[in-house]
Design a protein around this motif. Structure first.
Motif, PDB file in Angstrom:
ATOM      1  N   THR A 132       0.836  -1.212   0.000  1.00 51.09           N
ATOM      2  CA  THR A 132       0.000   0.000   0.000  1.00 51.09           C
ATOM      3  C   THR A 132       0.860   1.249   0.000  1.00 51.09           C
ATOM      4  OG1 THR A 132      -1.769  -1.158   1.191  1.00 51.09           O
ATOM      5  CG2 THR A 132      -1.787   1.242   1.262  1.00 51.09           C
ATOM      6  N   GLY A 133       1.921   1.245   0.802  1.00 55.04           N
ATOM      7  CA  GLY A 133       2.805   2.400   0.852  1.00 55.04           C
ATOM      8  C   GLY A 133       3.486   2.662  -0.479  1.00 55.04           C
ATOM      9  N   PHE A 134       3.898   1.603  -1.177  1.00 55.89           N
ATOM     10  CA  PHE A 134       4.559   1.798  -2.468  1.00 55.89           C
ATOM     11  C   PHE A 134       3.568   2.266  -3.535  1.00 55.89           C
ATOM     12  CE2 PHE A 134       7.732  -1.345  -0.705  1.00 55.89           C
ATOM     13  CZ  PHE A 134       8.746  -0.395  -0.571  1.00 55.89           C
ATOM     14  N   ILE A 135       2.335   1.762  -3.472  1.00 57.77           N
ATOM     15  CA  ILE A 135       1.324   2.267  -4.418  1.00 57.77           C
ATOM     16  C   ILE A 135       1.075   3.746  -4.154  1.00 57.77           C
ATOM     17  CG2 ILE A 135      -1.057   2.052  -5.234  1.00 57.77           C
ATOM     18  CD1 ILE A 135      -0.973  -0.882  -4.347  1.00 57.77           C
TER      19      ILE A 135
ATOM     20  N   ARG B 283       3.468   6.065  -5.846  1.00 60.59           N
ATOM     21  CA  ARG B 283       3.559   6.059  -7.317  1.00 60.59           C
ATOM     22  C   ARG B 283       2.706   7.184  -7.897  1.00 60.59           C
ATOM     23  NH1 ARG B 283       5.864   1.316  -9.206  1.00 60.59           N
ATOM     24  NH2 ARG B 283       5.090   1.576 -11.325  1.00 60.59           N
ATOM     25  N   PRO B 284       3.255   7.962  -8.797  1.00 54.77           N
ATOM     26  CA  PRO B 284       2.465   9.035  -9.411  1.00 54.77           C
ATOM     27  C   PRO B 284       1.493   8.475 -10.447  1.00 54.77           C
ATOM     28  CG  PRO B 284       4.654   8.958 -10.397  1.00 54.77           C
ATOM     29  CD  PRO B 284       4.644   7.938  -9.291  1.00 54.77           C
ATOM     30  N   GLY B 285       0.548   9.308 -10.838  1.00 55.28           N
ATOM     31  CA  GLY B 285      -0.363   8.939 -11.916  1.00 55.28           C
ATOM     32  C   GLY B 285      -1.738   8.538 -11.431  1.00 55.28           C
TER      33      GLY B 285
ATOM     34  N   LEU C 231      -4.000   7.505   0.185  1.00 56.59           N
ATOM     35  CA  LEU C 231      -4.594   8.362  -0.852  1.00 56.59           C
ATOM     36  C   LEU C 231      -4.275   9.829  -0.636  1.00 56.59           C
ATOM     37  CD1 LEU C 231      -8.156   6.947  -1.589  1.00 56.59           C
ATOM     38  CD2 LEU C 231      -6.366   7.429  -3.251  1.00 56.59           C
ATOM     39  N   SER C 232      -3.911  10.193   0.577  1.00 58.87           N
ATOM     40  CA  SER C 232      -3.605  11.588   0.878  1.00 58.87           C
ATOM     41  C   SER C 232      -2.168  11.953   0.538  1.00 58.87           C
ATOM     42  CB  SER C 232      -3.860  11.875   2.367  1.00 58.87           C
ATOM     43  OG  SER C 232      -5.162  11.487   2.731  1.00 58.87           O
ATOM     44  N   THR C 233      -1.386  10.997   0.049  1.00 57.76           N
ATOM     45  CA  THR C 233      -0.006  11.279  -0.330  1.00 57.76           C
ATOM     46  C   THR C 233       0.001  12.180  -1.557  1.00 57.76           C
ATOM     47  OG1 THR C 233       0.631   9.091   0.473  1.00 57.76           O
ATOM     48  CG2 THR C 233       2.214  10.255  -0.907  1.00 57.76           C
ATOM     49  N   PRO C 234       0.601  13.363  -1.471  1.00 59.05           N
ATOM     50  CA  PRO C 234       0.518  14.325  -2.591  1.00 59.05           C
ATOM     51  C   PRO C 234       1.542  14.035  -3.683  1.00 59.05           C
ATOM     52  CG  PRO C 234       1.670  15.320  -0.735  1.00 59.05           C
ATOM     53  CD  PRO C 234       1.280  13.942  -0.289  1.00 59.05           C
ATOM     54  N   VAL C 235       1.194  13.138  -4.602  1.00 57.72           N
ATOM     55  CA  VAL C 235       2.065  12.846  -5.737  1.00 57.72           C
ATOM     56  C   VAL C 235       1.364  13.307  -7.013  1.00 57.72           C
ATOM     57  CG1 VAL C 235       3.161  10.889  -4.590  1.00 57.72           C
ATOM     58  CG2 VAL C 235       1.106  10.515  -5.954  1.00 57.72           C
ATOM     59  N   PRO C 236       2.110  13.513  -8.090  1.00 58.96           N
ATOM     60  CA  PRO C 236       1.471  13.935  -9.347  1.00 58.96           C
ATOM     61  C   PRO C 236       0.381  12.964  -9.784  1.00 58.96           C
ATOM     62  CG  PRO C 236       3.863  14.184  -9.494  1.00 58.96           C
ATOM     63  CD  PRO C 236       3.589  13.471  -8.204  1.00 58.96           C
ATOM     64  N   GLY C 237      -0.750  13.506 -10.153  1.00 59.06           N
ATOM     65  CA  GLY C 237      -1.878  12.701 -10.608  1.00 59.06           C
ATOM     66  C   GLY C 237      -2.847  12.306  -9.522  1.00 59.06           C
TER      67      GLY C 237
END
Length: 785
Positions: free
Chosen positions: A656-659, A662-664, A688-694
Motif C-alpha cells: 500500500t505504501g509503495f502504491i 507512485r504518481p499517476g 490516498l492523501s499522499t501528494p504525488v502527481p496525478g
C-alpha cells in the motif's frame, strides 16, 4: 468438496446425520429439498452443516431458501438457519431477498432486511430507507440496523425521520446509525435529543461519532450542565470526535479551535476537571485530551496533578500539557526542576527552546539513566550550543543509552566549542570518551584532527583504534589513505576487517581498489566480507568477476556480502550473478539477491522479482514487494495491488505504501478500489492523501461516479493533502454532475471551514439542482450561524 465445519463433540446419531448432509450436498441441486427439511434439526452442529452446505450450493438453493422463509415459519431454529444460509450463500441472493421485502408478513420483511444488512448489500439502501417508516416496529428496527451495517449516508433523511419519530423502539437504534453517517444533517436531531433523558447518553456518544466540527457546540453545552456524570459523557464524546476528525482529515486542530471558541464559560475547564472524579482510567485519559484542547489556567493545574496518576492517565496528561505549552511554561519548568525521575521523564519531551536549557541541564545528573538520556534529547531540541560542555561530561556515562544520546545531541548542536572539547576528550578522556570524541571529530572532519586519528591507531583500547580507523575514511588527505592502507595489511584480523570497512568510504583510487581485491582472498571471513561490501560501495565494475567468485565462499556472511556488492555494480556479469543467486535454495542469499536486483533496476530482472511475490515465505514476499517498487513497467502496479491483499499485514502495508508513492491516476484508481473494498479504511485513506502527481486528478475523476459511502472518503483525502490544488478540487467537486460527490464536498468543505469553503456551501444551498444537496448545505450553514 464438502464445506469445512468446526469439529464438535457430537453423538453417533448426529455424526450419521452430518454424513447424510455431506452426501446430500455432494448430489447438488437434487439434494436441496432434503437439506431444507434438515434446517430444523434439533442439533446445532447438524444445522450448521446444513447451513454451510446450502450456502455453498449457491444459486441452486436460493429460491428454495426464500420459499422456506415464506412458508416454513413454524420453527425458530429453521427460520434462523434459513436466514444464516441466505446471508452466507455464494449465489445471487440480493434480488430474491429484495423481493421478500414486499411480502405482506412483517416478520418475513424484517428477516429480509436483516439478510440484506448482513450481506452489506449497497443496492438495498433505498429500499431499506423506505422500510424505516414501515408500520411494524420490528421491520423498521431491522431496516435501521441493516443501514448501520451497509452504511447509512444515502439514507440520512430516513434516519432523521426515525430519530425524530418519538417512537422509542425506532429512535434508539437510529441514533447510533445516524451518528456514524457523518452527515451534517445528523447534528441537529441528535443535539435535540440531549434534552431528553431517555436518549441523552446515546445521543452524546453519537455526536462524538460524527467527527463533525458542528458537534462541538452541543457537547460543550452538555459540559456546562451541573453534573459530573454528564460532563464525563460529553468529554468522552468530544475526545472521540477529535480522533475521528483526525482520522478523516489528518489533524484535530480545527476541533481544538472550536473547543476553545465554544467554551460556554471560563469555568469549562474546571467542569471537565471535576468530571475526572469517579471516571475510570480510560475516561480520565480521554478527558485529559479535551482539557488540553480547551486550555485555561485550571486545566494546566489539574493536568499537572495527573502526572502522578496511573501510567496511561499520566501519559495522556503529559500529552495534553504539551498541547497547552508549546514553549516552556514556568510551571512546567518548576515541575521539571523539582520533580522526581518519573515526572521528569514525562515532562522532558514537552519542553522546547533555549529558555528551558538550565532546567533540562539539571536533569543530566538524575539517577535514572532514562531521564539522563531524555535530557540529552531535550537539550538537542533546545538548540543552545552552550549545553555542549555539560553533554561532553556524559560521553563516558556508565549507561550506553545515555552516552549515545549525549553524542547525538552534541552532533546536533555543533558550535565553536565542540571541536575544542572533542579534541581535548580525544587526547585525554576515558576510553569511552575518546571513542565518542573520535566519532564527533569524524562527523565534522576538521583538518586539525587528522593527527589525533593517526595517533589513535596506536591507542591501547581496541575499540578506540577501530573508531580511529573508521574516522580516517572521512579525511581526504593522502596521509589518511596511507594510514588506512597500512591498517588493511595489519596482522590482526579484527584490525584488517576495520580497515577494509573504512576503505569503502575512501576515494576510489587504484591503490584502494588493489587493497580491497587482496582482501577478497584474505584467510579471515570477516575481512573478505568487508572487502566485498566496500568494493560494492565504490561501484568498481572491474571487480564484478572477483566478487562473483565469493558467491561460492564457504562463509555465509561473505556470500551475502558479495550479493550486496554486486547490486551496486553495473554490467552484465554482476546482473547474471544476481539472477543466479535469486534462484538459490539458501533463503538469505535469495532475499539478498532480490534486493540487489531491485537496486540494479534492470527490466530483464522483473520476471524473477514478480515470481518471488508468490513465495510461501513472508519475508521473501516483503523483499520482493520492495524490490519491484522502483520499476515503471506496467506489470508492477497490478502486482503491488495483488500484494496489497496479501494474507500478511506487513506485506499489505508495504505494498500500500509503495502504491501511494507512485504518481499517476492509475495508482490513485488502484488505491480507491482497495479503499472501496476495505473494512479498515484508515491506512488506505492516509495513502490516498499522499501528494504525488496525478493524485488530485485521480480523486476528482473518481468522485464523478463514487457512491454515498465512498465519496466522503475521497473528499477527506483531498482535504488531508492541504495543497492549493486539492482545495481547488474540493470546490470543483461542488460543480460535478454527480450528486453524491457534491454532497460529500459540502460536508468536507464544512470541516475545512475556510471563508471560501463557506461561501461555496452558501451558493450550493441556494442553487444546487439536487434537493438533498441543498438540505445538507443549509444544515451546515445553520450550524455555523
Amino acid at each position: 468438496m464438502s464445506p469445512r465445519r468446526p469439529s464438535l463433540a457430537v453423538s453417533e446419531a448426529e455424526r450419521q446425520r452430518v454424513a447424510e448432509v455431506d452426501r446430500l450436498a455432494a448430489s447438488g441441486r437434487a439434494g436441496v429439498p432434503a437439506l431444507i427439511e434438515m434446517l430444523a434439526d434439533p442439533s446445532w452442529a447438524v444445522r450448521r452443516g446444513v447451513v454451510a452446505s446450502l450456502a455453498a450450493l449457491g444459486d441452486a438453493a436460493v429460491e428454495p431458501l426464500c420459499a422456506c422463509l415464506r412458508a416454513r415459519r413454524d420453527s425458530e431454529a429453521r427460520v434462523a438457519a434459513t436466514v444464516d444460509a441466505l446471508v452466507a450463500s455464494l449465489g445471487d441472493v440480493d434480488d430474491a431477498v429484495l423481493a421478500l421485502t414486499g411480502d405482506p408478513n412483517p416478520a418475513i420483511v424484517a428477516d429480509a432486511a436483516q439478510i440484506l444488512g448482513r450481506r452489506t448489500c449497497a443496492r438495498a439502501v433505498p429500499r431499506l430507507a423506505e422500510l424505516t417508516s414501515h408500520p411494524d416496529d420490528n421491520v423498521a428496527v431491522a431496516a435501521i440496523e441493516a443501514l448501520g451495517r451497509v452504511g447509512g449516508r444515502s439514507a440520512v433523511d430516513a434516519l432523521v425521520a426515525a430519530v425524530t419519530s418519538g417512537n422509542f423502539f425506532r429512535v434508539f437504534p437510529a441514533i447510533d446509525v445516524l451518528g456514524r453517517s457523518g452527515d451534517p444533517r445528523a447534528i441537529g436531531p441528535l443535539s435535540a435529543l440531549l434534552d431528553d433523558p431517555r436518549y441523552l447518553l446515546e445521543a452524546a456518544r453519537a455526536l462524538g461519532r460524527t467527527g463533525s466540527r458542528s458537534a462541538v457546540a452541543p457537547l460543550m453545552r452538555l459540559v456546562a450542565r451541573p453534573s459530573d456524570a454528564l460532563a464525563r459523557v460529553a468529554a468522552v464524546a468530544l475526545a472521540e470526535l477529535r480522533e475521528r476528525y483526525r482520522d478523516s482529515y489528518g489533524t484535530a486542530a480545527p476541533i481544538d479551535e472550536a473547543l476553545r471558541g465554544e467554551a460556554p464559560a471560563p469555568g469549562a475547564g474546571r467542569r471537565l476537571s471535576q468530571s475526572l472524579t469517579g471516571a475510570d482510567p480510560g475516561e480520565q485519559a480521554m478527558i485529559c485530551a479535551v482539557l488540553g484542547a480547551v486550555g485555561g489556567e485550571d486545566a494546566l493545574v489539574d493536568l499537572m496533578r495527573l502526572l502522578d496518576a496511573a501510567p496511561a492517565v499520566a501519559s495522556a496528561a503529559a500529552e495534553a500539557i504539551a498541547q497547552l505549552c508549546r514553549s516552556a511554561d514556568a510551571r512546567v519548568l518548576a515541575a521539571l526542576r523539582d520533580g522526581d525521575s518519573a515526572r521528569r521523564l514525562l515532562l522532558l519531551p514537552l519542553v522546547r527552546g533555549p529558555v528551558a536549557a538550565d532546567e533540562i541541564e539539571a536533569c543530566l545528573a538524575d539517577p535514572d539513566p532514562e531521564v539522563r538520556a531524555a535530557a540529552c534529547d531535550a537539550l538537542a531540541r533546545a538548540a543552545d550550543p552552550r549545553a555542549a560542555r555539560a553533554l561532553f561530561r556524559l560521553l563516558d556515562d556508565p549507561n550506553a543509552r545515555v552516552g549515545h544520546a549525549a553524542l547525538a545531541a552534541i552532533q546536533t548542536l555543533g558550535g565553536a566549542d565542540v571541536e575544542e572539547l572533542a579534541l581535548a576528550a580525544a587526547r585525554g578522556g576515558t576510553p569511552a570518551a575518546r571513542r565518542a570524541a573520535l566519532r564527533i571529530l569524524a562527523y565534522f572532519a576538521p583538518p586539525a584532527a587528522l593527527p589525533i586519528f593517526v595517533e589513535g591507531l596506536r591507542d591501547p583500547d581496541l575499540r578506540v583504534r577501530e573508531r580511529a580507523i573508521h574516522g580516517l575514511a572521512f579525511f581526504s588527505e593522502p596521509a589518511a589513505i596511507d594510514a588506512l592502507l597500512a591498517v588493511a595489511a595489519d596482522a590482526s584480523e579484527r584490525v584488517r576487517s576495520a580497515g577494509m570497512r573504512a576503505l569503502g568510504q575512501a576515494q576510489r583510487e587504484p591503490r584502494v581498489i588493489d587493497a580491497l581485491l587482496r582482501g577478497l582472498r584474505d584467510e579471515d571471513a570477516w575481512v573478505r566480507y568487508y572487502a566485498c561490501q566496500s568494493l560494492g560501495k565504490l561501484g568498481w565494475e572491474a571487480a564484478a568477476g572477483a566478487i562473483a567468485d565469493r558467491l561460492r565462499d564457504e562463509s555465509g556472511q561473505v556470500r551475502v556480502s558479495a550479493i550486496e556488492a554486486l547490486s551496486g555494480i553495473k554490467g552484465p556479469l554482476a546482473l547474471s550473478a544476481l539472477e543466479q543467486a535469486a534462484r538459490s535454495t539458501d533463503t538469505d542469499m535469495r532475499r539478498s539477491a532480490l534486493i540487489g536486483l531491485g537496486i540494479a533496476g534492470r527490466e530483464e530482472s522483473l520476471p524473477t522479482l514478480l515470481g518471488a511475490l508468490s513465495s510461501e515465505d513472508v519475508a521473501t514476499r516483503l523483499v520482493a514487494v520492495s524490490a519491484i517498487s522502483g520499476f515503471s513497467s506496467p506489470e508492477v502496479l497490478p502486482a503491488l495491488v495483488r500484494a496489497a491483499g496479501d494474507a500478511d499485514e506487513s506485506v499489505r502495508a508495504a505494498a500500500t505504501g509503495f502504491i501511494a508513492a507512485r504518481p499517476g491516476v492509475d495508482a490513485t484508481a488502484s488505491l480507491i478500489a482497495l479503499l472501496a473494498a476495505s473494512r479498515a479504511p484508515g491506512p488506505l485513506l492516509a495513502a490516498l492523501s499522499t501528494p504525488v502527481p496525478g493524485r488530485v486528478e485521480g480523486l476528482l475523476a473518481a468522485l464523478a461516479t463514487a457512491d454515498d459511502e465512498l465519496s466522503p472518503l475521497l473528499t477527506a483525502a483531498l482535504a488531508r493533502m492541504r495543497l492549493p490544488a486539492a482545495s481547488a478540487a474540493l470546490l470543483e467537486a461542488l460543480r460535478l454532475p454527480h450528486a453524491p460527490a457534491r454532497k460529500a464536498a459540502v460536508s468536507t468543505l464544512a470541516a475545512v471551514a475556510t471563508r471560501e469553503a463557506l461561501a461555496a456551501i452558501e451558493h450550493a444551498a441556494r442553487t444546487d439542482p439536487d434537493p438533498e444537496v441543498r438540505r445538507v448545505s443549509s444544515s451546515v450553514l445553520s450550524q455555523w450561524g
